[in-house]
Design a protein around this motif. Structure first.
Motif, mmCIF file in Angstrom:
data_model
loop_
_atom_site.group_PDB
_atom_site.id
_atom_site.type_symbol
_atom_site.label_atom_id
_atom_site.label_comp_id
_atom_site.label_asym_id
_atom_site.label_seq_id
_atom_site.Cartn_x
_atom_site.Cartn_y
_atom_site.Cartn_z
ATOM 1 N N MET A 254 1.732 -6.855 -9.711
ATOM 2 C CA MET A 254 1.574 -5.859 -8.679
ATOM 3 C C MET A 254 2.809 -5.782 -7.792
ATOM 4 N N GLY A 255 3.614 -6.841 -7.780
ATOM 5 C CA GLY A 255 4.854 -6.831 -7.008
ATOM 6 C C GLY A 255 4.612 -7.171 -5.555
ATOM 7 N N THR A 256 5.678 -7.050 -4.758
ATOM 8 C CA THR A 256 5.599 -7.348 -3.338
ATOM 9 C C THR A 256 4.876 -6.228 -2.600
ATOM 10 N N LEU A 257 3.976 -6.608 -1.687
ATOM 11 C CA LEU A 257 3.222 -5.614 -0.946
ATOM 12 C C LEU A 257 4.047 -5.050 0.196
ATOM 13 N N SER A 258 3.864 -3.763 0.464
ATOM 14 C CA SER A 258 4.480 -3.165 1.636
ATOM 15 C C SER A 258 3.729 -3.639 2.875
ATOM 16 N N VAL A 259 4.255 -3.301 4.045
ATOM 17 C CA VAL A 259 3.599 -3.701 5.294
ATOM 18 C C VAL A 259 2.183 -3.138 5.368
ATOM 19 N N GLN B 77 0.265 -2.068 2.883
ATOM 20 C CA GLN B 77 -0.574 -2.649 1.834
ATOM 21 C C GLN B 77 -1.041 -4.042 2.223
ATOM 22 N N ASN B 78 -0.144 -4.805 2.827
ATOM 23 C CA ASN B 78 -0.494 -6.144 3.274
ATOM 24 C C ASN B 78 -1.557 -6.085 4.372
ATOM 25 N N LYS B 79 -1.425 -5.113 5.277
ATOM 26 C CA LYS B 79 -2.417 -4.939 6.340
ATOM 27 C C LYS B 79 -3.777 -4.566 5.756
ATOM 28 N N LEU B 80 -3.750 -3.699 4.748
ATOM 29 C CA LEU B 80 -4.988 -3.284 4.090
ATOM 30 C C LEU B 80 -5.687 -4.484 3.458
ATOM 31 N N GLN B 81 -4.937 -5.290 2.733
ATOM 32 C CA GLN B 81 -5.512 -6.460 2.079
ATOM 33 C C GLN B 81 -6.075 -7.439 3.104
ATOM 34 N N SER C 174 -8.453 -0.505 -4.327
ATOM 35 C CA SER C 174 -8.653 -0.484 -5.777
ATOM 36 C C SER C 174 -7.465 0.160 -6.488
ATOM 37 N N VAL C 175 -6.858 1.145 -5.833
ATOM 38 C CA VAL C 175 -5.640 1.761 -6.386
ATOM 39 C C VAL C 175 -4.492 0.762 -6.334
ATOM 40 N N LEU C 176 -4.371 0.081 -5.202
ATOM 41 C CA LEU C 176 -3.320 -0.915 -5.033
ATOM 42 C C LEU C 176 -3.411 -2.013 -6.090
#
Length: 274
Positions: free
Chosen positions: A1-6, A8-12, A193-195
């Protein structure tokens, strides 16, 4: 999945935090539990499994996870998808094969909604299987929006004030159902789920069924949220702040016994003559 953006990280982090809070608030999972995660192949159950696997690693208690999918024998159902995914992430699983599809098609006239009967048949089978494998908790992927939609469905069409509780004891006392995503909203779950690129399996049994009562309620709630952002969260909080004395359920509150309290201190009223 690679490195998460800011973002994306907040979402997780937000989904994990909210799920953890719900589990803690309702004591959903206890030390030594065997949690049967009901996996449909949809975004909600994939997200639930993903979050529970994370919490299993970081929680101060030990609990077991076993994934269970029910193959309802829908034509064209991709039977290989879930086993391949679960094996790739190393999760123990069971596939229950039960032809409820034929039962639903036989019992429900063409053009009528199938969800109610399909859900009952699936739930009964899963309850029984959870008992057979010794699962102490049975996790379902319903989220905050599902709970609110159910509340309004019951109010508008059933004449009752009830929703989906985050934790439920089955009528026969044999199963405890938990909903770890009870505090999570559907938009976040969709984005997550998309991420995570979950291999989503669509439900083809019901087709589009655009006139489902639930779809009508969903659109109503979405419209309210668009017009008044934050209203959904306020309504969900209302489900956690019930005041029985301000409703009209005589079984829930003893209205008949209400009397003046003769011992109450009298009020005083200062009158100013003008």
């Amino acid at each position: 999945m690679g490195t998460l953006s800011v973002n994306q990280n907040k979402l997780q982090k937000r989904i994990r935090r909210l799920a953890g809070e719900a589990i803690t608030d309702f004591n959903m999972i206890e030390d030594g539990d065997k949690v049967m995660v009901c996996l449909s192949g949809g975004k909600d159950s994939y997200t639930m499994l993903d979050v529970l696997l994370y919490l299993q690693k970081v929680a101060p208690i030990k609990f077991e996870i076993v994934a269970v999918n029910m193959d309802q024998k829908q034509p064209g159902f991709p039977e290989h998808v879930l086993p391949a995914y679960l094996e790739s992430i190393g999760v123990a699983y069971h596939i229950i094969e039960k032809d409820t599809y034929s039962v639903v098609k036989e019992k429900i006239p063409e053009g009528k909604t199938t969800c109610s009967l399909c859900s009952r048949l699936r739930r009964g089978t899963l309850y029984t299987f959870a008992d057979e494998i010794g699962a102490t908790k049975m996790a379902l992927g319903h989220h905050r929006d599902d709970i609110l939609e159910t509340f309004f469905l019951n109010m508008f069409y059933g004449g009752t004030l009830k929703a989906m509780p985050p934790k439920l004891l089955a009528d026969d006392g044999r199963n405890v159902v938990i909903r770890p995503l009870a505090y999570c909203n559907e938009a976040d779950i969709e984005a997550y789920s998309v991420l995570k690129e979950f291999p989503i399996i669509p439900c083809n049994l019901c087709g589009s069924q655009e006139n489902l009562q639930r779809q009508v309620v969903k659109e109503m709630l979405n419209d309210w949220e668009r017009k008044s952002p934050g209203r959904t969260e306020i309504m969900f909080r209302a489900l956690q702040n019930v005041v029985p004395s301000q409703l009209a359920d005589r079984n829930l509150f003893d209205f008949a016994s209400l009397r003046i309290d003769e011992t109450a201190a009298p009020r005083t009223l200062d009158v100013v003559n003008i």
